[in-house]
Scaffold this active site. Structure first.
Site, PDB file in Angstrom:
ATOM      1  N   LYS A  47       0.854  -1.189   0.000  1.00  0.00           N
ATOM      2  CA  LYS A  47       0.000   0.000   0.000  1.00  0.00           C
ATOM      3  C   LYS A  47       0.889   1.237   0.000  1.00  0.00           C
ATOM      4  O   LYS A  47       1.886   1.286   0.727  1.00  0.00           O
ATOM      5  CB  LYS A  47      -0.908   0.004   1.249  1.00  0.00           C
ATOM      6  CG  LYS A  47      -1.686   1.306   1.465  1.00  0.00           C
ATOM      7  CD  LYS A  47      -2.703   1.591   0.372  1.00  0.00           C
ATOM      8  CE  LYS A  47      -3.300   2.998   0.505  1.00  0.00           C
ATOM      9  NZ  LYS A  47      -4.107   3.396  -0.665  1.00  0.00           N
ATOM     10  N   ASN A 127       4.598   7.293  -5.953  1.00  0.00           N
ATOM     11  CA  ASN A 127       3.236   7.546  -6.432  1.00  0.00           C
ATOM     12  C   ASN A 127       3.022   9.056  -6.534  1.00  0.00           C
ATOM     13  O   ASN A 127       2.909   9.745  -5.517  1.00  0.00           O
ATOM     14  CB  ASN A 127       2.251   6.909  -5.441  1.00  0.00           C
ATOM     15  CG  ASN A 127       0.811   7.062  -5.860  1.00  0.00           C
ATOM     16  OD1 ASN A 127       0.507   7.706  -6.858  1.00  0.00           O
ATOM     17  ND2 ASN A 127      -0.094   6.472  -5.091  1.00  0.00           N
ATOM     18  N   CYS A 130      -1.925  10.154  -6.441  1.00  0.00           N
ATOM     19  CA  CYS A 130      -3.089   9.858  -5.590  1.00  0.00           C
ATOM     20  C   CYS A 130      -4.123  10.971  -5.756  1.00  0.00           C
ATOM     21  O   CYS A 130      -3.819  12.141  -5.520  1.00  0.00           O
ATOM     22  CB  CYS A 130      -2.707   9.731  -4.121  1.00  0.00           C
ATOM     23  SG  CYS A 130      -4.203   9.489  -3.120  1.00  0.00           S
ATOM     24  N   ASN A 193      -2.946   5.246 -12.659  1.00  0.00           N
ATOM     25  CA  ASN A 193      -3.661   5.274 -11.397  1.00  0.00           C
ATOM     26  C   ASN A 193      -5.153   5.382 -11.728  1.00  0.00           C
ATOM     27  O   ASN A 193      -5.521   5.424 -12.912  1.00  0.00           O
ATOM     28  CB  ASN A 193      -3.200   6.481 -10.567  1.00  0.00           C
ATOM     29  CG  ASN A 193      -3.360   6.253  -9.060  1.00  0.00           C
ATOM     30  OD1 ASN A 193      -4.364   5.684  -8.625  1.00  0.00           O
ATOM     31  ND2 ASN A 193      -2.403   6.689  -8.291  1.00  0.00           N
ATOM     32  N   THR A 272      -9.296  -3.338  -9.036  1.00  0.00           N
ATOM     33  CA  THR A 272     -10.717  -3.588  -8.761  1.00  0.00           C
ATOM     34  C   THR A 272     -11.079  -5.078  -8.830  1.00  0.00           C
ATOM     35  O   THR A 272     -11.752  -5.603  -7.933  1.00  0.00           O
ATOM     36  CB  THR A 272     -11.580  -2.790  -9.763  1.00  0.00           C
ATOM     37  OG1 THR A 272     -11.306  -1.395  -9.598  1.00  0.00           O
ATOM     38  CG2 THR A 272     -13.062  -3.032  -9.533  1.00  0.00           C
TER      39      THR A 272
HETATM   40  O1  RRO Z   1      -5.465   5.810  -0.947  1.00  0.00           O
HETATM   41  C1  RRO Z   1      -6.104   6.254  -1.936  1.00  0.00           C
HETATM   42  O2  RRO Z   1      -7.135   6.933  -1.805  1.00  0.00           O
HETATM   43  C2  RRO Z   1      -5.636   6.039  -3.312  1.00  0.00           C
HETATM   44  C3  RRO Z   1      -4.333   6.210  -3.721  1.00  0.00           C
HETATM   45 BR1  RRO Z   1      -2.906   6.547  -2.554  1.00  0.00          BR
HETATM   46  C4  RRO Z   1      -4.004   6.095  -5.104  1.00  0.00           C
HETATM   47  O3  RRO Z   1      -2.866   6.261  -5.551  1.00  0.00           O
HETATM   48  N1  RRO Z   1      -5.022   5.841  -5.958  1.00  0.00           N
HETATM   49  C5  RRO Z   1      -6.292   5.658  -5.560  1.00  0.00           C
HETATM   50  O4  RRO Z   1      -7.184   5.427  -6.385  1.00  0.00           O
HETATM   51  N2  RRO Z   1      -6.583   5.760  -4.215  1.00  0.00           N
END
Ligand code: RRO
Length: 313
Positions: A47, A127, A130, A193, A272
């Protein structure tokens, strides 16, 4: 089929099968990561980690929808030390994609310095995309910020580094982003992403389906597959060949894996569909991909990787 190999390489890492979990799915805790490691997945992604543990956004913050999912998790994670400890304490014999997602450039640099000093030798993924941290824009849409971040990172970081990118939608954006990325010794990119700040509506209750940010959230699943295919293809056409590509977005079947690799992906990540089906999805994908390769007479992924043809009459 014994004469079919589905192994793939990124940096010095060998993935025995070309699919792993997407960051954020089955990877917040050691128990979840072990489930991925004990499956037919080729490796594990952690994560996205911040320096300190985070609870994330208010719930409900994830919903399955007819064609995929919407999430606004807001980076719930156990903190970078937890993931580094998990990796150090366990003898993991598969590649690891250690995802870092600080909420500021300073935090990202501090986190990467920690990774640089650690004994970690597998793949580290920054990343920059987000969509769900309240009040913070996606760095991946700010080209100057990407360049400044990479310049600062490569002043000290010498381990294999990848970047998780947001989806782009314009050919000139691909040109501009690839031009920047090609200046740096990146090992890989991960594209895409989730499609940020989509909205899902429940007509029955006449309301949104997740609580944070008024219901806006990252869209994943079947909805986004054409966007993922396009981003993989467009970057493969523009990036230096040494920069590998992890293709992520809308993978549910072996055929989806095949199509992303045809567009140029080295391996793919499953988000998903993994959340919906669980880690045994990897055994199904392995079987389906192998069956497709057998039917087409392919023996290894390089027989078709990146070989998508122009329109055929
Ligand atoms: O944790 C999230 O809300 C999240 C992250 Br870090 C990301 O890179 N992509 C996403 O769809 N959710």
């Amino acid at each position: 089929m014994t004469n079919i190999s589905i192994s793939a390489n990124i940096g010095n890492e060998v993935f025995q099968s070309p699919f792993i979990n997407a960051a954020g799915v089955f990877d917040e805790t050691a128990a979840e990561m072990n489930q991925i490691l004990n499956s037919e997945a080729g490796g594990v992604t952690t994560k996205s980690a911040t320096l300190k543990p985070r609870k994330g956004n208010p719930t409900p913050r994830y919903a399955d929808t007819k064609f995929g999912s919407i999430n606004s998790m807001g980076l719930p994670n156990q903190g970078l030390d937890y993931y580094l400890n998990f990796i150090e304490k366990n003898e993991i014999n598969k590649p690891i994609d250690l995802s870092i997602s600080g909420t500021s450039r300073e935090d990202n640099l501090t986190a990467l310095k920690k990774v640089q000093k650690s004994s970690f030798t597998s793949l580290c993924e920054l990343n920059l995309s987000c969509p769900n941290v309240i009040g913070k824009p996606q760095v991946g849409y700010d080209l100057t910020a990407i360049e400044e971040t990479l310049t600062a990172v490569f002043e000290f970081f010498t381990k294999p580094l990848g970047l998780k990118l947001p989806p782009y939608f314009d050919l000139q954006q691909y040109d501009a982003v690839a031009k920047i990325l090609n200046k740096y010794p990146l090992t890989y990119i991960n594209t895409i992403n989730s499609v940020g700040n989509g909205l899902v509506v429940d007509a029955k209750t006449e309301s949104v389906v997740i609580r944070p940010k008024g219901g806006f959230g990252g869209i994943g699943g079947t909805y986004v597959k054409p966007v993922a295919l396009a981003n993989v293809r467009a970057f493969r056409q523009r990036l230096n060949p040494e920069i590998k590509i992890i293709g992520t977005g809308g993978v549910k079947t072996g055929l989806d894996v095949f199509e992303l690799i045809l567009c140029g992906a080295d391996i793919v990540e499953i988000g998903t569909a993994l959340a919906q089906e669980g880690p045994h999805i990897f055994a199904r994908l392995k079987q389906e991909l192998t069956d497709i390769m057998q039917e087409k007479g392919y023996h290894q992924l390089s027989d078709f990787r990146g070989k998508l043809k122009e329109y055929q009459n």
